[in-house]
Design an enzyme around this catalytic site. Sequence first.
Site, PDB file in Angstrom:
ATOM      1  N   HIS A  32       0.849  -1.196   0.000  1.00  0.00           N
ATOM      2  CA  HIS A  32       0.000   0.000   0.000  1.00  0.00           C
ATOM      3  C   HIS A  32       0.885   1.247   0.000  1.00  0.00           C
ATOM      4  O   HIS A  32       2.102   1.142   0.174  1.00  0.00           O
ATOM      5  CB  HIS A  32      -0.939   0.009   1.220  1.00  0.00           C
ATOM      6  CG  HIS A  32      -0.241  -0.009   2.531  1.00  0.00           C
ATOM      7  ND1 HIS A  32      -0.168  -1.115   3.336  1.00  0.00           N
ATOM      8  CD2 HIS A  32       0.447   0.963   3.188  1.00  0.00           C
ATOM      9  CE1 HIS A  32       0.519  -0.838   4.412  1.00  0.00           C
ATOM     10  NE2 HIS A  32       0.915   0.410   4.352  1.00  0.00           N
TER      11      HIS A  32
HETATM   12  P1  TYD Z   1      -1.584  -2.771   7.464  1.00  0.00           P
HETATM   13  O1  TYD Z   1      -1.039  -1.400   7.704  1.00  0.00           O
HETATM   14  O2  TYD Z   1      -2.294  -3.030   6.188  1.00  0.00           O
HETATM   15  O3  TYD Z   1      -0.418  -3.852   7.643  1.00  0.00           O
HETATM   16  P2  TYD Z   1       0.955  -4.108   6.893  1.00  0.00           P
HETATM   17  O4  TYD Z   1       1.315  -2.907   6.097  1.00  0.00           O
HETATM   18  O5  TYD Z   1       1.921  -4.363   8.007  1.00  0.00           O
HETATM   19  O6  TYD Z   1       0.807  -5.321   6.052  1.00  0.00           O
HETATM   20  O7  TYD Z   1      -2.519  -3.166   8.687  1.00  0.00           O
HETATM   21  C1  TYD Z   1      -3.009  -4.467   8.869  1.00  0.00           C
HETATM   22  C2  TYD Z   1      -4.240  -4.385   9.761  1.00  0.00           C
HETATM   23  O8  TYD Z   1      -3.894  -3.904  11.070  1.00  0.00           O
HETATM   24  C3  TYD Z   1      -5.295  -3.440   9.200  1.00  0.00           C
HETATM   25  O9  TYD Z   1      -6.533  -4.111   9.195  1.00  0.00           O
HETATM   26  C4  TYD Z   1      -5.378  -2.317  10.187  1.00  0.00           C
HETATM   27  C5  TYD Z   1      -4.674  -2.793  11.428  1.00  0.00           C
HETATM   28  N1  TYD Z   1      -3.823  -1.740  12.016  1.00  0.00           N
HETATM   29  C6  TYD Z   1      -4.271  -1.020  13.103  1.00  0.00           C
HETATM   30  O10 TYD Z   1      -5.390  -1.233  13.604  1.00  0.00           O
HETATM   31  N2  TYD Z   1      -3.464  -0.065  13.640  1.00  0.00           N
HETATM   32  C7  TYD Z   1      -2.246   0.214  13.135  1.00  0.00           C
HETATM   33  O11 TYD Z   1      -1.520   1.111  13.646  1.00  0.00           O
HETATM   34  C8  TYD Z   1      -1.796  -0.538  11.979  1.00  0.00           C
HETATM   35  C9  TYD Z   1      -0.451  -0.256  11.368  1.00  0.00           C
HETATM   36  C10 TYD Z   1      -2.618  -1.487  11.454  1.00  0.00           C
END
Ligand code: TYD
Length: 141
Positions: free
Chosen positions: A57
């Site tokens: 993303h």
């Molecule tokens: P995401 O940022 O997409 O993860 P990554 O980039 O590490 O693969 O987040 C994964 C899930 O975790 C998403 O559903 C939202 C949740 N999340 C939170 O609730 N708080 C946070 O600070 C982060 C980074 C993610």
Amino acid sequence: MDLKNSTIEDCKIIDLPKINNRAGNITSIHSNIDIPFNIKRVYYLYDIPGGENRGGHAHKKLHQLIVATSGGFDVIVDDGKNKKTIPLNRPYIGLIIIPGIWRELTNFSSGSVCLVLASSLYNENDYIRNYFDFLNIKKHE
Ligand code: TYD
């Protein structure tokens, strides 16, 4: 540097302060001093199963510092035009990721921990999760 015009060259690798000690080292990171933004949130990824990828993303406004506090992994940064892979495997080296950069984290070593310092609270509206939407935003420069 805004969402549309940011490039992978703006994602700097920075040396974090390291206090060497016979009994172990310390790295401390000061908001707005060691990194160019105010820290509002800290999170870390751990227990990452072998072969998993994270990220996939971009962000609209969020600035982040990524550190491999334990083990290592690769960060692939992509501005829609150019891409590069940055290996992180030292707790005193950080990678700044600015808005408008697509990132993927891959090749996590066993037991690795990815620390992220972030400039704002979690906000799903700040994410660009579709790569074609991302490319569209980046090409209207
Ligand atoms: P995401 O940022 O997409 O993860 P990554 O980039 O590490 O693969 O987040 C994964 C899930 O975790 C998403 O559903 C939202 C949740 N999340 C939170 O609730 N708080 C946070 O600070 C982060 C980074 C993610």
